[in-house]
Design a protein around this motif. Sequence first.
Motif, PDB file in Angstrom:
ATOM      1  N   CYS A 227      -9.480  24.767   4.533  1.00 45.15           N
ATOM      2  CA  CYS A 227      -8.983  23.379   4.596  1.00 45.15           C
ATOM      3  C   CYS A 227      -8.117  23.142   5.822  1.00 45.15           C
ATOM      4  O   CYS A 227      -7.468  24.060   6.332  1.00 45.15           O
ATOM      5  N   ASP A 228      -8.101  21.897   6.288  1.00 41.60           N
ATOM      6  CA  ASP A 228      -7.178  21.478   7.331  1.00 41.60           C
ATOM      7  C   ASP A 228      -5.936  20.946   6.635  1.00 41.60           C
ATOM      8  O   ASP A 228      -5.984  19.918   5.957  1.00 41.60           O
ATOM      9  N   LEU A 229      -4.819  21.659   6.797  1.00 40.41           N
ATOM     10  CA  LEU A 229      -3.583  21.327   6.099  1.00 40.41           C
ATOM     11  C   LEU A 229      -2.505  20.836   7.056  1.00 40.41           C
ATOM     12  O   LEU A 229      -1.319  20.813   6.708  1.00 40.41           O
ATOM     13  N   ALA A 230      -2.914  20.395   8.245  1.00 43.29           N
ATOM     14  CA  ALA A 230      -1.938  19.940   9.232  1.00 43.29           C
ATOM     15  C   ALA A 230      -1.187  18.707   8.730  1.00 43.29           C
ATOM     16  O   ALA A 230      -1.793  17.756   8.232  1.00 43.29           O
ATOM     17  N   GLY A 231       0.123  18.754   8.850  1.00 42.38           N
ATOM     18  CA  GLY A 231       0.938  17.579   8.537  1.00 42.38           C
ATOM     19  C   GLY A 231       1.094  17.285   7.061  1.00 42.38           C
ATOM     20  O   GLY A 231       1.537  16.192   6.693  1.00 42.38           O
ATOM     21  N   VAL A 232       0.734  18.247   6.184  1.00 42.55           N
ATOM     22  CA  VAL A 232       0.913  17.976   4.758  1.00 42.55           C
ATOM     23  C   VAL A 232       2.398  17.811   4.447  1.00 42.55           C
ATOM     24  O   VAL A 232       3.253  18.435   5.070  1.00 42.55           O
ATOM     25  N   GLY A 233       2.696  16.975   3.455  1.00 38.07           N
ATOM     26  CA  GLY A 233       4.080  16.644   3.150  1.00 38.07           C
ATOM     27  C   GLY A 233       4.691  17.503   2.069  1.00 38.07           C
ATOM     28  O   GLY A 233       3.994  17.934   1.151  1.00 38.07           O
ATOM     29  N   ASP A 234       6.004  17.759   2.176  1.00 40.34           N
ATOM     30  CA  ASP A 234       6.828  18.417   1.170  1.00 40.34           C
ATOM     31  C   ASP A 234       6.293  19.790   0.790  1.00 40.34           C
ATOM     32  O   ASP A 234       5.816  20.020  -0.320  1.00 40.34           O
ATOM     33  N   LEU A 235       6.425  20.735   1.727  1.00 42.34           N
ATOM     34  CA  LEU A 235       5.958  22.096   1.466  1.00 42.34           C
ATOM     35  C   LEU A 235       6.823  22.825   0.446  1.00 42.34           C
ATOM     36  O   LEU A 235       6.443  23.886  -0.052  1.00 42.34           O
ATOM     37  N   SER A 236       7.969  22.258   0.091  1.00 39.46           N
ATOM     38  CA  SER A 236       8.785  22.876  -0.953  1.00 39.46           C
ATOM     39  C   SER A 236       8.082  22.864  -2.296  1.00 39.46           C
ATOM     40  O   SER A 236       8.440  23.611  -3.212  1.00 39.46           O
ATOM     41  N   SER A 237       7.067  22.008  -2.447  1.00 37.89           N
ATOM     42  CA  SER A 237       6.310  21.946  -3.698  1.00 37.89           C
ATOM     43  C   SER A 237       5.209  23.005  -3.768  1.00 37.89           C
ATOM     44  O   SER A 237       4.561  23.139  -4.808  1.00 37.89           O
ATOM     45  N   TRP A 238       4.992  23.756  -2.700  1.00 35.88           N
ATOM     46  CA  TRP A 238       3.853  24.654  -2.624  1.00 35.88           C
ATOM     47  C   TRP A 238       4.106  26.022  -3.238  1.00 35.88           C
ATOM     48  O   TRP A 238       3.261  26.908  -3.144  1.00 35.88           O
ATOM     49  N   ARG A 239       5.213  26.209  -3.891  1.00 36.63           N
ATOM     50  CA  ARG A 239       5.493  27.502  -4.509  1.00 36.63           C
ATOM     51  C   ARG A 239       4.390  27.847  -5.515  1.00 36.63           C
ATOM     52  O   ARG A 239       4.069  27.063  -6.408  1.00 36.63           O
TER      53      ARG A 239
ATOM     54  N   THR B 210      -5.353  16.596   6.026  1.00 39.48           N
ATOM     55  CA  THR B 210      -4.369  16.224   7.031  1.00 39.48           C
ATOM     56  C   THR B 210      -3.441  15.121   6.514  1.00 39.48           C
ATOM     57  O   THR B 210      -3.903  14.099   6.000  1.00 39.48           O
ATOM     58  N   SER B 211      -2.151  15.374   6.601  1.00 43.25           N
ATOM     59  CA  SER B 211      -1.110  14.405   6.218  1.00 43.25           C
ATOM     60  C   SER B 211      -1.121  14.039   4.733  1.00 43.25           C
ATOM     61  O   SER B 211      -0.562  13.012   4.337  1.00 43.25           O
ATOM     62  N   ALA B 212      -1.767  14.858   3.905  1.00 38.10           N
ATOM     63  CA  ALA B 212      -1.713  14.609   2.468  1.00 38.10           C
ATOM     64  C   ALA B 212      -0.302  14.854   1.945  1.00 38.10           C
ATOM     65  O   ALA B 212       0.466  15.635   2.508  1.00 38.10           O
ATOM     66  N   VAL B 213       0.052  14.188   0.858  1.00 39.43           N
ATOM     67  CA  VAL B 213       1.410  14.243   0.307  1.00 39.43           C
ATOM     68  C   VAL B 213       1.385  14.983  -1.032  1.00 39.43           C
ATOM     69  O   VAL B 213       0.581  14.663  -1.913  1.00 39.43           O
ATOM     70  N   PHE B 214       2.282  15.959  -1.187  1.00 36.83           N
ATOM     71  CA  PHE B 214       2.359  16.754  -2.415  1.00 36.83           C
ATOM     72  C   PHE B 214       3.786  16.743  -2.979  1.00 36.83           C
ATOM     73  O   PHE B 214       4.238  17.718  -3.562  1.00 36.83           O
ATOM     74  N   HIS B 215       4.464  15.633  -2.849  1.00 31.96           N
ATOM     75  CA  HIS B 215       5.873  15.538  -3.247  1.00 31.96           C
ATOM     76  C   HIS B 215       6.025  15.802  -4.746  1.00 31.96           C
ATOM     77  O   HIS B 215       5.420  15.129  -5.585  1.00 31.96           O
ATOM     78  N   HIS B 216       6.824  16.823  -5.084  1.00 26.21           N
ATOM     79  CA  HIS B 216       7.118  17.173  -6.479  1.00 26.21           C
ATOM     80  C   HIS B 216       5.862  17.509  -7.295  1.00 26.21           C
ATOM     81  O   HIS B 216       5.866  17.389  -8.521  1.00 26.21           O
ATOM     82  N   ALA B 217       4.800  17.929  -6.631  1.00 25.09           N
ATOM     83  CA  ALA B 217       3.597  18.336  -7.352  1.00 25.09           C
ATOM     84  C   ALA B 217       3.789  19.735  -7.932  1.00 25.09           C
ATOM     85  O   ALA B 217       4.535  20.556  -7.385  1.00 25.09           O
ATOM     86  N   ASP B 218       3.126  20.011  -9.045  1.00 23.82           N
ATOM     87  CA  ASP B 218       3.111  21.351  -9.629  1.00 23.82           C
ATOM     88  C   ASP B 218       1.872  22.053  -9.083  1.00 23.82           C
ATOM     89  O   ASP B 218       0.742  21.707  -9.439  1.00 23.82           O
ATOM     90  N   MET B 219       2.079  23.044  -8.206  1.00 24.86           N
ATOM     91  CA  MET B 219       0.963  23.651  -7.479  1.00 24.86           C
ATOM     92  C   MET B 219       0.813  25.135  -7.760  1.00 24.86           C
ATOM     93  O   MET B 219       0.121  25.840  -7.022  1.00 24.86           O
ATOM     94  N   ASP B 220       1.421  25.624  -8.816  1.00 21.72           N
ATOM     95  CA  ASP B 220       1.331  27.031  -9.155  1.00 21.72           C
ATOM     96  C   ASP B 220      -0.107  27.381  -9.543  1.00 21.72           C
ATOM     97  O   ASP B 220      -0.582  27.019 -10.618  1.00 21.72           O
TER      98      ASP B 220
END
Length: 233
Positions: free
Chosen positions: A192-204, A175-185
Amino acid sequence: MSSRRTPAKRASVSPRRAREPRSPLPPPELELFESAELESESELERRAFYSLSLAGQEANSLAFTQCRFRGADLSGCRLDQVAFTDCLFTDSSLANVRADGGSMTRARLAQCRATGLTWADGLVRDVTITECRADLSAWRMTAFDAVVFEGCNLTSADFTNADLRGATFRNCDLTSAVFHHADMDGARFRGCDLAGVGDLSSWRGAVVHHTDLMSLSYGLAAAVGIRIEGDDA
């Protein structure tokens, strides 16, 4: 005594295949660590840190190899450039530890407290982290390779600029974890509880189990500009 190893900073940028972490190599024997102090540039091999408080200490370029931590208190330590190799942590505290540029290789952490841990610009490889409290932890610019978080509290954890291609999260509270500019490929999420996670543009490229999509739905809607209204609107 083995030669000092310099922690690797980042893993290769090539795609990774998902795999389970390798197990830590067991020590042939252990010697109790009875000192009250950690010394910079020390190499500690096959030591047992049992029910020992080392809280608040500062030391850099430490190397721990085939060590066992049980009921140990490292809270508040500053351990830059630390290297943990083939180590086990059980029921120990890493709360508010700062370990910039550190490496952790073939390690397991179980039932540990790591609230506020800062592990920045480092490497975590072949590591299993189980039922640990790591809320408010910070993993900025850290590379993860064959790492599993399972049953962990990671609320408000910060993975900014992290390389998470080799990370798996199972039954974790993010909850509310931040993934700003992370490489998530290739990063994987299940249960998991993913409510409020930050910067979903990094989730590609992230792999999310279908049961986890509900907690992501509001964030995904906001990311594409969808406005959600209730029945009373």
